[in-house]
Write a protein that holds these residues in place. Structure first.
Motif, PDB file in Angstrom:
ATOM      1  N   UNK A  66       7.717  15.871 -25.491  1.00 50.59           N
ATOM      2  CA  UNK A  66       7.285  14.666 -24.768  1.00 50.59           C
ATOM      3  C   UNK A  66       8.370  14.173 -23.819  1.00 50.59           C
ATOM      4  N   UNK A  67       9.628  14.390 -24.194  1.00 57.39           N
ATOM      5  CA  UNK A  67      10.747  13.988 -23.344  1.00 57.39           C
ATOM      6  C   UNK A  67      10.709  14.697 -22.005  1.00 57.39           C
ATOM      7  N   UNK A  68      10.390  15.986 -22.015  1.00 55.60           N
ATOM      8  CA  UNK A  68      10.340  16.748 -20.765  1.00 55.60           C
ATOM      9  C   UNK A  68       9.223  16.220 -19.871  1.00 55.60           C
ATOM     10  N   UNK A  69       8.077  15.875 -20.477  1.00 51.73           N
ATOM     11  CA  UNK A  69       6.966  15.344 -19.687  1.00 51.73           C
ATOM     12  C   UNK A  69       7.365  14.012 -19.050  1.00 51.73           C
ATOM     13  N   UNK A  70       7.957  13.133 -19.866  1.00 49.85           N
ATOM     14  CA  UNK A  70       8.379  11.827 -19.366  1.00 49.85           C
ATOM     15  C   UNK A  70       9.461  11.979 -18.305  1.00 49.85           C
ATOM     16  N   UNK A  71      10.449  12.824 -18.597  1.00 51.16           N
ATOM     17  CA  UNK A  71      11.551  13.035 -17.657  1.00 51.16           C
ATOM     18  C   UNK A  71      11.040  13.549 -16.324  1.00 51.16           C
ATOM     19  N   UNK A  72      10.079  14.462 -16.358  1.00 52.92           N
ATOM     20  CA  UNK A  72       9.503  15.004 -15.128  1.00 52.92           C
ATOM     21  C   UNK A  72       8.863  13.906 -14.295  1.00 52.92           C
ATOM     22  N   UNK A  73       8.088  13.067 -14.963  1.00 60.31           N
ATOM     23  CA  UNK A  73       7.427  11.971 -14.236  1.00 60.31           C
ATOM     24  C   UNK A  73       8.447  11.011 -13.634  1.00 60.31           C
ATOM     25  N   UNK A  74       9.486  10.689 -14.405  1.00 61.14           N
ATOM     26  CA  UNK A  74      10.507   9.769 -13.891  1.00 61.14           C
ATOM     27  C   UNK A  74      11.179  10.368 -12.658  1.00 61.14           C
ATOM     28  N   UNK A  86       4.111  14.961  -7.878  1.00 60.90           N
ATOM     29  CA  UNK A  86       5.353  15.723  -7.877  1.00 60.90           C
ATOM     30  C   UNK A  86       5.943  15.784  -9.289  1.00 60.90           C
ATOM     31  N   UNK A  87       5.895  14.637  -9.968  1.00 66.05           N
ATOM     32  CA  UNK A  87       6.451  14.543 -11.312  1.00 66.05           C
ATOM     33  C   UNK A  87       5.760  15.463 -12.295  1.00 66.05           C
ATOM     34  N   UNK A  88       4.434  15.648 -12.130  1.00 67.95           N
ATOM     35  CA  UNK A  88       3.765  16.530 -13.092  1.00 67.95           C
ATOM     36  C   UNK A  88       4.199  17.984 -12.871  1.00 67.95           C
ATOM     37  N   UNK A  89       4.587  18.320 -11.646  1.00 66.70           N
ATOM     38  CA  UNK A  89       5.136  19.668 -11.415  1.00 66.70           C
ATOM     39  C   UNK A  89       6.507  19.802 -12.082  1.00 66.70           C
ATOM     40  N   UNK A  90       7.367  18.797 -11.875  1.00 64.66           N
ATOM     41  CA  UNK A  90       8.667  18.823 -12.547  1.00 64.66           C
ATOM     42  C   UNK A  90       8.492  18.916 -14.052  1.00 64.66           C
ATOM     43  N   UNK A  91       7.528  18.178 -14.557  1.00 65.02           N
ATOM     44  CA  UNK A  91       7.329  18.160 -16.007  1.00 65.02           C
ATOM     45  C   UNK A  91       6.971  19.556 -16.508  1.00 65.02           C
ATOM     46  N   UNK A  92       6.089  20.251 -15.776  1.00 63.63           N
ATOM     47  CA  UNK A  92       5.703  21.600 -16.199  1.00 63.63           C
ATOM     48  C   UNK A  92       6.920  22.523 -16.254  1.00 63.63           C
ATOM     49  N   UNK A 123       0.833  -1.209   0.000  1.00 64.39           N
ATOM     50  CA  UNK A 123       0.000   0.000   0.000  1.00 64.39           C
ATOM     51  C   UNK A 123       0.855   1.242   0.000  1.00 64.39           C
ATOM     52  N   UNK A 124       1.888   1.207   0.813  1.00 64.33           N
ATOM     53  CA  UNK A 124       2.772   2.363   0.907  1.00 64.33           C
ATOM     54  C   UNK A 124       3.470   2.608  -0.422  1.00 64.33           C
ATOM     55  N   UNK A 125       3.853   1.506  -1.055  1.00 60.78           N
ATOM     56  CA  UNK A 125       4.533   1.587  -2.340  1.00 60.78           C
ATOM     57  C   UNK A 125       3.643   2.289  -3.364  1.00 60.78           C
ATOM     58  N   UNK A 126       2.399   1.820  -3.449  1.00 62.16           N
ATOM     59  CA  UNK A 126       1.485   2.440  -4.419  1.00 62.16           C
ATOM     60  C   UNK A 126       1.203   3.884  -4.034  1.00 62.16           C
ATOM     61  N   UNK A 127       1.090   4.101  -2.715  1.00 61.65           N
ATOM     62  CA  UNK A 127       0.886   5.464  -2.227  1.00 61.65           C
ATOM     63  C   UNK A 127       1.996   6.392  -2.738  1.00 61.65           C
ATOM     64  N   UNK A 128       3.216   5.879  -2.692  1.00 62.97           N
ATOM     65  CA  UNK A 128       4.339   6.713  -3.124  1.00 62.97           C
ATOM     66  C   UNK A 128       4.327   6.938  -4.629  1.00 62.97           C
ATOM     67  N   UNK A 129       3.782   5.979  -5.360  1.00 62.29           N
ATOM     68  CA  UNK A 129       3.663   6.184  -6.808  1.00 62.29           C
ATOM     69  C   UNK A 129       2.706   7.340  -7.068  1.00 62.29           C
ATOM     70  N   UNK A 130       1.610   7.370  -6.309  1.00 62.58           N
ATOM     71  CA  UNK A 130       0.662   8.477  -6.462  1.00 62.58           C
ATOM     72  C   UNK A 130       1.345   9.811  -6.144  1.00 62.58           C
ATOM     73  N   UNK A 187      15.397  16.566 -15.340  1.00 59.96           N
ATOM     74  CA  UNK A 187      14.281  15.878 -15.999  1.00 59.96           C
ATOM     75  C   UNK A 187      14.288  16.143 -17.493  1.00 59.96           C
ATOM     76  N   UNK A 188      14.566  17.400 -17.874  1.00 58.86           N
ATOM     77  CA  UNK A 188      14.577  17.747 -19.300  1.00 58.86           C
ATOM     78  C   UNK A 188      15.691  17.010 -20.023  1.00 58.86           C
TER      79      UNK A 188
END
Lengths: 257, 305
Positions: free
Chosen positions: B252-260, B27-33, B15-22, B242-243
């Motif tokens: 698309x690379x920046x979006x993916x990099x941000x999520x990673x 956080x990743x979508x902020x980095x992506x922006x 549960x904690x693992x999935x929680x951290x994915x969320x 991320x970029x």
């Protein structure tokens, strides 16, 4: 200035440091003319194109398009005023599709304000559809419709040359500058190109200035030819006159000893 | 930027693992922006705009003042937090970078660092260096989805980020400005000879990138409600990583990099320790530069002669 002169260059000079690439060149293009610009390598032909399109601003002299001074304008303004060009060494937007290459050039004349694309107004869709239709028509005229969705860098050499012409036409030019359109083409391709140039000239009511080394094409198409050598205009006249001009022959073949 | 505090337990539950994915996705979508701004500016003038992280900070402050001092609704505040940074981005480009258009790239890079320091110090002068609480507009009550807790701010952040990225994609792919941007990034001179005003397109690129960073500033205020003038430094660097990770110059690379980046940070915090978070995030940069210098979605670029 006479009424029929579409483009007029007066005493144009281009210096690069100590080197004078073009010296005191004057010429005019009448509406509807097809003029050839020839000369040995390094004669300054492409420099003339660069001055006409605003890439270089002439050191001295003036260039007028329809009585309007254009020699101080940036390239994009000159393009919008109606001078388009192709490049000697093909310069397409390689990573974009064939269609997009043409569409980019169309946008210079079909303008909608930027907020139209943010708020997706009906005008935005209408304009974009019109551009899509015109792009299709232009690509089929230049026999590129089958490659429309391919990346420009995947085209064959002859197709790239044709796409460069399509892209230049899309800007809606009055004057078209073709920089060695037949370079690297075989005789059959050159013949097709000759027919194509005649066709677009008719269809788009163009005035054309053409740099070319292929003399069969030049002699067949051009009504008038200007010859440059070391940045100086050494001759100007009909193809027949040029063929018999002593200075031209010397410039090409070297002086007789 | 600290991910949602989670007390480490012995052993990690699923549960904690999935929680951290969320958490990582939010956080990743902020980095992506933020990363999008880096990648767009790099794509068009080959500049790493180190002042970009500070634009993001300014976005957070504009949002803060709009929400608290002027009591504006969230939507309007968000719009302002995009508009004002956009104008600032254009101004910075105009006064700091455009005069150096023909200068060697190192000169522009150093200027970018200078601009970054200038903005940070002005912000400390004007806003004071003390952290401020970002107003909580959305209820913190989490939504329970089969054991996974997703907070409403996280959902809002994720949805806003996705909408903004879809809008950007539409703009770049379908509109004349977007096509002009792609043309300019490939061949400036040929683009100008097709009637494109290059300076205007570069200006617009800065505006777009800065608007996205400004939005990211508000988003971060929504999830981690504390803002201060130096808040842009770390996320700025991480978004830069991320970029590069996604392939600099590629949208698309920046979006993916941000999520990673976001996911890596959250998972490292959960599985290893939060002290390792930044070390591992930046190690990613070293690894990607060694293994695939062009980034995950980047194309190898030939040097133009």
């Amino acid at each position: 200035m006479s009424e029929t002169n579409l483009l007029e260059a007066k005493c144009v000079t281009m210096n690069f440091g100590g080197l004078t690439a073009v010296a005191n060149l004057s010429f005019e293009l009448k509406k509807g003319e097809l003029v050839g610009l020839i000369g040995p390598n390094g004669a300054g032909k492409t420099t003339v194109f660069n001055m006409l399109t605003g890439v270089y601003s002439p050191s001295f002299g003036t260039i007028h398009l329809e009585d309007e001074l254009i020699s101080k304008l940036p390239p994009y303004r000159i393009t919008q005023k109606g001078i388009a060009r192709t490049f000697q060494n093909i310069r397409l937007f390689n990573q974009l599709s064939v269609t997009d290459n043409v569409r980019i050039a169309f946008h210079t004349r079909k303008l909608y304000p930027i907020y139209n694309s943010i708020f997706l107004t009906p005008n935005f869709f209408k304009q974009e559809r019109a551009i899509a239709d015109d792009t299709k028509a232009l690509l089929s005229l230049l026999h590129l419709e089958e490659r429309a969705e391919d990346k420009a860098c995947n085209l064959s050499y002859g197709q790239m040359r044709r796409l460069e012409i399509a892209r230049a036409l899309a800007t809606g030019p009055k004057v078209l500058l073709l920089d060695e359109p037949a370079a690297g083409m075989n005789p059959q391709e050159t013949e097709e190109l000759t027919a194509l140039i005649a066709l677009i000239r008719e269809k788009f009511d163009l005035t054309i200035l053409l740099i070319e080394h292929d003399m069969t094409l030049v002699m067949k198409l051009c009504e008038r030819i200007m010859v440059l050598d070391y940045g100086i205009q050494i001759a100007s006249g009909t193809p027949l006159e040029i063929r018999q001009n002593k200075r031209v022959i010397e410039a090409y073949l070297g002086e007789e000893v | 930027m600290a991910p949602l505090c989670l007390i480490k337990k012995e052993g990690v539950e699923m549960g904690l693992f999935i929680q951290q994915i969320v958490n990582g996705i939010a956080l990743g979508s902020i980095y992506a922006l933020i990363a999008l701004g880096y990648t767009m500016v790099y794509g068009i003038i080959r500049l790493i705009n180190f002042a970009h992280g500070d634009i993001y900070m300014l976005g957070a402050f504009v949002g803060y003042f709009a929400l608290t001092t002027y009591k504006l609704p969230f939507g309007v505040s968000l719009a302002l937090a995009m508009l004002i940074p956009a104008l600032l981005g254009m101004l910075i480009e105009r006064v700091a970078y455009r005069p150096l258009r023909k200068a060697p790239s190192i000169a522009v890079l150093i200027t970018a660092i200078g601009v970054s320091l200038l903005i940070e110090n002005l912000a400390m002068l004007w806003f004071s260096p003390d952290p401020r609480p970002f107003p909580q507009i959305f209820p913190l009550r989490p939504l329970e989805l089969s054991g996974i807790r997703v907070s409403i701010p996280q959902v809002i952040v994720f949805i806003t980020a996705v909408i903004l990225m879809m809008a950007l994609n539409f703009l770049v792919q379908k509109t004349k400005v977007g096509k002009a941007m792609r043309a300019v990034s490939q061949d400036k001179e040929a683009a100008s000879l097709m009637g494109i005003d290059i300076n205007r397109i570069i200006s617009l690129t800065f505006a777009l990138g800065s608007a996205l960073a400004g939005a990211a500033g508000v988003m971060v205020g929504v999830i981690y409600p504390r803002i201060q003038p130096l808040m842009g430094v770390m996320p700025g660097l991480k978004a830069f990583v991320a970029a590069v990770l996604g392939g600099i110059g590629s949208i698309p690379g920046a979006m993916l990099g941000g999520l990673i980046m976001g996911l890596t940070e959250s998972l490292v915090t959960a599985l290893i320790s939060s002290t390792w978070r930044d070390a591992i995030a930046f190690s990613l940069l070293i690894v990607i530069l060694l293994v695939k210098p062009t980034g995950i979605l980047g194309k190898s670029m030939r040097e133009k002669v």
